[in-house]
Scaffold this active site. Sequence first.
Site, PDB file in Angstrom:
ATOM      1  N   GLY A 101      70.785  51.428  27.890  1.00 19.13           N
ATOM      2  CA  GLY A 101      69.539  50.691  27.753  1.00 19.13           C
ATOM      3  C   GLY A 101      68.989  50.779  26.345  1.00 19.13           C
ATOM      4  O   GLY A 101      69.332  51.699  25.584  1.00 19.13           O
ATOM      5  N   GLY A 146      65.134  49.879  24.091  1.00 15.80           N
ATOM      6  CA  GLY A 146      63.733  49.480  24.164  1.00 15.80           C
ATOM      7  C   GLY A 146      63.031  49.743  22.856  1.00 15.80           C
ATOM      8  O   GLY A 146      63.647  50.113  21.840  1.00 15.80           O
ATOM      9  N   GLY A 147      61.706  49.513  22.871  1.00 16.08           N
ATOM     10  CA  GLY A 147      60.934  49.736  21.656  1.00 16.08           C
ATOM     11  C   GLY A 147      60.950  51.176  21.206  1.00 16.08           C
ATOM     12  O   GLY A 147      60.816  51.478  20.015  1.00 16.08           O
ATOM     13  N   PHE A 148      61.097  52.111  22.147  1.00 13.31           N
ATOM     14  CA  PHE A 148      61.142  53.530  21.799  1.00 13.31           C
ATOM     15  C   PHE A 148      62.456  53.888  21.120  1.00 13.31           C
ATOM     16  O   PHE A 148      62.498  54.670  20.174  1.00 13.31           O
ATOM     17  CB  PHE A 148      60.971  54.344  23.084  1.00 13.31           C
ATOM     18  CG  PHE A 148      61.058  55.842  22.884  1.00 13.31           C
ATOM     19  CD1 PHE A 148      59.950  56.562  22.510  1.00 13.31           C
ATOM     20  CD2 PHE A 148      62.260  56.510  23.064  1.00 13.31           C
ATOM     21  CE1 PHE A 148      60.030  57.936  22.329  1.00 13.31           C
ATOM     22  CE2 PHE A 148      62.349  57.864  22.881  1.00 13.31           C
ATOM     23  CZ  PHE A 148      61.222  58.593  22.513  1.00 13.31           C
ATOM     24  N   GLY A 149      63.546  53.338  21.615  1.00 18.37           N
ATOM     25  CA  GLY A 149      64.859  53.675  21.076  1.00 18.37           C
ATOM     26  C   GLY A 149      65.946  53.321  22.062  1.00 18.37           C
ATOM     27  O   GLY A 149      65.837  52.366  22.818  1.00 18.37           O
ATOM     28  N   VAL A 175      68.696  54.400  25.194  1.00 16.29           N
ATOM     29  CA  VAL A 175      68.872  55.260  26.358  1.00 16.29           C
ATOM     30  C   VAL A 175      70.364  55.476  26.579  1.00 16.29           C
ATOM     31  O   VAL A 175      71.138  54.511  26.624  1.00 16.29           O
ATOM     32  CB  VAL A 175      68.233  54.638  27.613  1.00 16.29           C
ATOM     33  CG1 VAL A 175      68.354  55.589  28.804  1.00 16.29           C
ATOM     34  CG2 VAL A 175      66.773  54.294  27.355  1.00 16.29           C
ATOM     35  N   LYS A 210      66.608  59.341  26.786  1.00 16.11           N
ATOM     36  CA  LYS A 210      65.880  58.334  26.004  1.00 16.11           C
ATOM     37  C   LYS A 210      65.562  58.925  24.638  1.00 16.11           C
ATOM     38  O   LYS A 210      64.681  59.766  24.491  1.00 16.11           O
ATOM     39  CB  LYS A 210      64.599  57.955  26.753  1.00 16.11           C
ATOM     40  CG  LYS A 210      63.731  56.900  26.108  1.00 16.11           C
ATOM     41  CD  LYS A 210      62.534  56.639  27.033  1.00 16.11           C
ATOM     42  CE  LYS A 210      61.572  55.636  26.438  1.00 16.11           C
ATOM     43  NZ  LYS A 210      60.402  55.431  27.330  1.00 16.11           N
ATOM     44  N   ASP A 237      52.049  48.556  30.850  1.00 15.49           N
ATOM     45  CA  ASP A 237      53.274  47.804  30.540  1.00 15.49           C
ATOM     46  C   ASP A 237      54.087  47.568  31.810  1.00 15.49           C
ATOM     47  O   ASP A 237      55.287  47.819  31.864  1.00 15.49           O
ATOM     48  CB  ASP A 237      54.111  48.560  29.506  1.00 15.49           C
ATOM     49  CG  ASP A 237      55.108  47.642  28.785  1.00 15.49           C
ATOM     50  OD1 ASP A 237      54.929  46.412  28.861  1.00 15.49           O
ATOM     51  OD2 ASP A 237      56.044  48.146  28.157  1.00 15.49           O
TER      52      ASP A 237
END
Length: 947
Positions: free
Chosen positions: A616, A618-621, A623, A637, A735
């Site tokens: 995966g 996402g905006g965080f980084g 996965v 994550k 979110d």
Amino acid sequence: MEQSTHGATAARSWFLLLSLATTAGVLRVRGQSTGFVSIDCGLSEQSGYVDDVTKLPYSSDAAFTNAGSNHNVSAEHVKPSSIKRYLSVRSFPDTGTASRSCYTFPSIVPGSKCLLRATFMYGNYDGLNKLPVLDLYLDVNFWKTVNISKADSVHTAEVIAVIPSDTVQVCLVDIGLGTPFISGLDLRPLKNTLYPQVNSSQGLVLLDRSNFGASDLIVRHPDDPYDREWFPWSNLTKWRVISTKEKVRLRPEDAADVHFDAPSVVMQTAITPINASEKINFSWDAEPNYVHPTPRYTSVLYFSELEPLPRNAMRMFSVTINGMLLTSRYTPQYLFSYAFYGIEHSYSSRYDFTIQATTTSLTLPPTINAAEFFSVISTAKLGTDAQDVSAINAIKTKYQVKKNWVSDPCAPKTFAWDGLNCSYPTSSSPRITSINMSFGGLSGDISSYFANFKAMQHLDLSYNKLTGSIPYALAQLPSLVELDLTGNQLSGSIPFELLKRKADGSLTLRYNNNPKLCDQENSCQSTEKKNSTVTIYIAALVVAGVVIGLLLLLLLLGVIKNKALVKRHGKPENEADDLQSHSKNSDGCGLLQLDNRWFTYLELGIITNNFQRVIGRGGFGVVYDGFLEDGTRVAVKLRSQSSNQGVEEFLTEARNLTKIHHKNLVSLIGYCKDGDYLALVYEHMPEGNLQDKLRGGDGNIGCLTWKQRLCIALESAQGLEYLHNACSPPFLHRDVKTSNILLNGNLKAKVADFGLLKAFNNDDDTHVSTARVVGTYGYLAPEYASAMQLTKKSDVYSFGVVLLEVITGRPPILQTPEPTNIIEWAGQRLGQGNIEDVVDMHMHGDYDVNSVWKTADVALRCTAQVPTQRPTMTAVVAHLEECLDLEGSRFAGDINGNLNSSSSGGESNTSYNYYGADHYTDISPSNNTLDMGHNFGSGVATSPATR
């Protein structure tokens, strides 16, 4: 004298060459629309043209098959009168006996009735002058044997069938009598009421379709809106032609439920005996084949009176087939069409039709306008289980398999793919039970799709070049009894569950000759570097142990100091210390987990096999997939250096996750804050996220049933309700979206991604003002997007969008062609009582219509423009439970044993009022308007929509 269909074969082939035209260009087939698919086989890719007569476009077949090669017919068979479609062919050489080459038509509405037509003109395209014989299959069901009798004749195969899936395949089968080839393919959607003999278990193969008394032209589109081919048939020595220029219509009583609809131009001609005392006789010969040596047949006879008769005159006649009376006294109506279709005829090598005037109608001889004659074929054979098909096709693509892996993997049984064994249940779809890809030249990691074969017993991937770790999901296959991974380049630990099953004898597990693979008895290191690597690893462990010991000591001192500070000042010294707190949460949101684990970055590398498999982003980084030392599968994550989420948001998510525990919220196993490295370690959710399940991001588009979708929606709502009501202060997710709803192996839903979680500081807060808008476009509540005012109802709005995605399968922002939000798109259709155009077609109508209506009503209330008009998450949970009850009871009988009338599909007259009269909205099918208080344009509250 009788006239046989064989006596007209040569003439009809000539007529076909003169006037046959087809369509091309792919239009989406929608129920009973006139969208056609027409293919010129062998036409160069990207080529196309429009026929001058029918005005229908032709296109290349390149988009429908990836096999075969293009050829032109030989020059000797090209004449000035030649139809362009028959100047090229696609052939499929070297396929081998009993192998298939297939065309796939996509975007079919499941359950629709279609006419499919394949055409062939050999034209000595290969220069061999060898006339081939081949079999045709419709999906997994035998259609017809095509026997090419002349090089310059057009041979046509036509079938009418119900298409059970959203695709249909036409397959050419090599039976060892020449190379299969094809000139053209047509698909024509029909009204579902036409040809009532056709159903899900049987189809009709055309033997002949005759237009009695017509001139030498074939009637097709546009005169026939379904583009059927009506061939002229006259015998001027025996029959007189009757014709009219007046339009011939269906009888009024037939117009609402049309079973047979011959075009007016066909019905405007008819035949009658020259001698009024004579009968009309004609016949067809049966066409047996090795699959159906005694085929079943049925016929359709069309009648209309074309001559205005004196008031006291009446034309009346009887119709018999092989001596069996179809009707004894029939009188056709003036300029109205009627059709007789008989029951299936008993098998005979020849079928003789006799139409004879009754004794009361001797001066008016019998007449007939048109006729169709069909053989009946079975379409009851089922294709392989859809999940198995999706998985094996994904594996085929990943490893670029070049075997005979074409069309259905298991069916028919004689065409099962090489390396596969299947089970064939009596009343359900075949399942793949064994896959042997040994010595297959496979490279890369082991595909996760192998874990989707729930009936698989044997998997042999030995002696390939597979790398990476063994997927833990293989251990979850319930039927697996043998797994052979010998002779690959696999690395990492063997999942504990596989070793356990090997030990208890329920699984034969082979994994020799994988030097980097380790089990309980040997090391993961290669022989060449074992000693030096072990030394380095031990040294690293010692250093890590010392570091961990020091950190634990500092942690203990910090906790003691923090407790003292809390006692004196009422709050922790800093957020990092708060993460280490293991005391009871005094705010009533449950106990803090005592086993949340702190990981070093080095440990994360070991867990993820050096961050090998991405599951995966996402905006965080990113996965990563990982396994703890006890075999527990986890999702790691890892914050990227370019992430917009800073240390504060990371600490917020980690701290919040240590406080909130609910079966429908993703659990935190541990975290890493090691220098600049920030990571969270979650429980692994093997079925991915809801967005991918709805829209095919995992390769299984629309695979969820309505009941599964409702369960997922309800469980997600329960997780949000917990955040809103069970914690003090309550939390707002901020979110909520389908990609943040994750699914475990049992499709149980858990809400994830708490980096934007926000708490109310005081119980009497009405909203939270934020410095910036965070969240995802398409899900943001209008008051939050415009005024940055955040309430629980902001989450409710986002969840309403999620519900609409669950119902429709569509994204929150649609391109139709201008960007349109899903609330406006669905609201307009629901306001007109149009539920079928809203519900995801991939559910194939398998749902309780009241359950869907009620869920749609909940979704639209959740997305009301004014926050106070939206329900609470508690109310949403209650009403989704009611929706689930409706779906669960749709097969329940009433007290008399009858099924509920609203079981699935169709319309309902039920109206819903869930939240009281002040907020009542009726979106039942009987209501043609909809007032939801939405402003769909900008997302900013202005005024209610015009009613």
